[in-house]
Design a protein around this motif. Sequence first.
Motif, PDB file in Angstrom:
ATOM      1  N   UNK A 176       0.939   6.432  13.861  1.00  0.00           N
ATOM      2  CA  UNK A 176       1.554   7.239  12.809  1.00  0.00           C
ATOM      3  C   UNK A 176       0.458   7.959  12.033  1.00  0.00           C
ATOM      4  N   UNK A 177       0.568   9.268  11.821  1.00  0.00           N
ATOM      5  CA  UNK A 177      -0.471  10.011  11.098  1.00  0.00           C
ATOM      6  C   UNK A 177      -0.769   9.398   9.729  1.00  0.00           C
ATOM      7  N   UNK A 178      -2.043   9.503   9.305  1.00  0.00           N
ATOM      8  CA  UNK A 178      -2.456   8.896   8.046  1.00  0.00           C
ATOM      9  C   UNK A 178      -1.678   9.442   6.857  1.00  0.00           C
ATOM     10  N   UNK A 179      -1.469  10.754   6.828  1.00  0.00           N
ATOM     11  CA  UNK A 179      -0.778  11.312   5.666  1.00  0.00           C
ATOM     12  C   UNK A 179       0.674  10.843   5.607  1.00  0.00           C
ATOM     13  N   UNK A 180       1.278  10.575   6.771  1.00  0.00           N
ATOM     14  CA  UNK A 180       2.646  10.054   6.801  1.00  0.00           C
ATOM     15  C   UNK A 180       2.686   8.635   6.260  1.00  0.00           C
ATOM     16  N   UNK A 181       1.715   7.819   6.652  1.00  0.00           N
ATOM     17  CA  UNK A 181       1.648   6.450   6.128  1.00  0.00           C
ATOM     18  C   UNK A 181       1.451   6.440   4.621  1.00  0.00           C
ATOM     19  N   UNK A 182       0.548   7.297   4.142  1.00  0.00           N
ATOM     20  CA  UNK A 182       0.295   7.354   2.703  1.00  0.00           C
ATOM     21  C   UNK A 182       1.520   7.859   1.953  1.00  0.00           C
ATOM     22  N   UNK A 183       2.167   8.858   2.502  1.00  0.00           N
ATOM     23  CA  UNK A 183       3.382   9.386   1.874  1.00  0.00           C
ATOM     24  C   UNK A 183       4.428   8.287   1.718  1.00  0.00           C
ATOM     25  N   UNK A 184       4.608   7.471   2.764  1.00  0.00           N
ATOM     26  CA  UNK A 184       5.610   6.406   2.701  1.00  0.00           C
ATOM     27  C   UNK A 184       5.206   5.328   1.708  1.00  0.00           C
ATOM     28  N   UNK A 185       3.907   5.015   1.621  1.00  0.00           N
ATOM     29  CA  UNK A 185       3.430   4.029   0.632  1.00  0.00           C
ATOM     30  C   UNK A 185       3.732   4.516  -0.784  1.00  0.00           C
ATOM     31  N   UNK A 186       3.400   5.774  -1.041  1.00  0.00           N
ATOM     32  CA  UNK A 186       3.605   6.325  -2.378  1.00  0.00           C
ATOM     33  C   UNK A 186       5.096   6.461  -2.690  1.00  0.00           C
ATOM     34  N   UNK A 187       5.881   6.898  -1.693  1.00  0.00           N
ATOM     35  CA  UNK A 187       7.321   7.016  -1.921  1.00  0.00           C
ATOM     36  C   UNK A 187       7.920   5.661  -2.284  1.00  0.00           C
ATOM     37  N   UNK A 188       7.499   4.617  -1.591  1.00  0.00           N
ATOM     38  CA  UNK A 188       8.019   3.277  -1.869  1.00  0.00           C
ATOM     39  C   UNK A 188       7.723   2.862  -3.309  1.00  0.00           C
ATOM     40  N   UNK A 189       6.516   3.162  -3.787  1.00  0.00           N
ATOM     41  CA  UNK A 189       6.139   2.772  -5.152  1.00  0.00           C
ATOM     42  C   UNK A 189       6.864   3.600  -6.204  1.00  0.00           C
ATOM     43  N   UNK A 190       7.175   4.843  -5.857  1.00  0.00           N
ATOM     44  CA  UNK A 190       7.947   5.674  -6.777  1.00  0.00           C
ATOM     45  C   UNK A 190       9.381   5.159  -6.866  1.00  0.00           C
ATOM     46  N   UNK A 191       9.981   4.874  -5.713  1.00  0.00           N
ATOM     47  CA  UNK A 191      11.379   4.469  -5.694  1.00  0.00           C
ATOM     48  C   UNK A 191      11.604   3.067  -6.232  1.00  0.00           C
ATOM     49  N   UNK A 192      10.593   2.182  -6.115  1.00  0.00           N
ATOM     50  CA  UNK A 192      10.799   0.830  -6.654  1.00  0.00           C
ATOM     51  C   UNK A 192      10.372   0.704  -8.114  1.00  0.00           C
ATOM     52  N   UNK A 193       9.921   1.825  -8.686  1.00  0.00           N
ATOM     53  CA  UNK A 193       9.590   1.828 -10.100  1.00  0.00           C
ATOM     54  C   UNK A 193       8.158   1.475 -10.433  1.00  0.00           C
ATOM     55  N   UNK A 194       7.340   1.198  -9.418  1.00  0.00           N
ATOM     56  CA  UNK A 194       5.926   0.915  -9.695  1.00  0.00           C
ATOM     57  C   UNK A 194       5.272   2.110 -10.382  1.00  0.00           C
ATOM     58  N   UNK A 195       5.660   3.304  -9.957  1.00  0.00           N
ATOM     59  CA  UNK A 195       5.284   4.526 -10.642  1.00  0.00           C
ATOM     60  C   UNK A 195       6.541   5.036 -11.342  1.00  0.00           C
ATOM     61  N   UNK A 196       6.605   4.915 -12.647  1.00  0.00           N
ATOM     62  CA  UNK A 196       7.810   5.248 -13.403  1.00  0.00           C
ATOM     63  C   UNK A 196       7.979   6.758 -13.541  1.00  0.00           C
ATOM     64  N   UNK A 197       9.209   7.234 -13.807  1.00  0.00           N
ATOM     65  CA  UNK A 197       9.418   8.668 -14.028  1.00  0.00           C
ATOM     66  C   UNK A 197       8.511   9.209 -15.128  1.00  0.00           C
ATOM     67  N   UNK A 198       7.899  10.361 -14.864  1.00  0.00           N
ATOM     68  CA  UNK A 198       7.005  11.086 -15.773  1.00  0.00           C
ATOM     69  C   UNK A 198       5.642  10.419 -15.919  1.00  0.00           C
ATOM     70  N   UNK A 199       5.407   9.317 -15.194  1.00  0.00           N
ATOM     71  CA  UNK A 199       4.072   8.704 -15.207  1.00  0.00           C
ATOM     72  C   UNK A 199       3.127   9.547 -14.348  1.00  0.00           C
ATOM     73  N   UNK A 200       1.846   9.525 -14.706  1.00  0.00           N
ATOM     74  CA  UNK A 200       0.862  10.302 -13.963  1.00  0.00           C
ATOM     75  C   UNK A 200       0.293   9.476 -12.824  1.00  0.00           C
TER      76      UNK A 200
END
Length: 261
Positions: free
Chosen positions: A17-41
């Motif tokens: 799996x391409x690296x950018x795809x893996x990173x995208x999925x890691x970041x998406x997971x943290x956004x959707x589970x609230x690890x990165x809250x709305x409007x957080x930098x």
Amino acid sequence: MPCNESQVFQPIALSPVPLHTQLRERLRERILDGSYAPHAQLPAESELGAIFGVSRITVRQALGDLQKEGLIFKVPGKGTFVAKPKAFQELTQLEGLAEAMSRMGYEIYNQVVSHKTVPASAKVAQKLGLAKDQPVCEIKRVRHLNREPLSLEITYVRAELGERLAGEDLAGRDIFAILENDYGITLGHADLRIEAVLSDAALAHALRVDEGSAILRMERLTHSAGADGTPHSQQVPLDFEYLYFRGDAFQYRLQVARRHP
């Protein structure tokens, strides 16, 4: 302040799996589970690269994908931030906004802007099966989701029905619920037309957006069910509406199936 990367350092693993795809999925997971809250930098590109053991180009590709999905947004000179999730309504069944949003835990409040009798325009008359300039009731409401304006709803009904609705709690209830639960009118089906428009001064003021902002516009003509309760038997036009939703805060969702011969 940027989000803190509290999880253990876990570089992206070697994989087909391409690296950018893996990173995208890691970041998406943290956004959707609230690890990165709305409007957080989010951490800076260089920091993300160090955290996940990838190049800056890979980080930019992953962030670009997330931005296209509407999960993040960039502010020039300040950084990348997590977008506020959009409220959504499924178009798989006919229901009022409050009915749909309340089921998902949102709070809906309606500001009744006006409730008056007006001459039917040519289009309103045609939709409701009336003569042009025949009196109809026009109801304007700004609908608030969790105390923020979400949509402007302009409803047209026959004058006699509008007079009955004048005594109802239109600030707290869906018109659909009143028609069915209080008046015993069974709803059948609705004809929908959806398009994107730019907000004029009146819409911008009502929805607290900049003039020229993207607005989702729906025309909805709702029919009562026929005498036998089926949606298309002796259908009667009941309620014609213009619905204007903030493009940055709402979306409709629909699942469609492939039709096979």
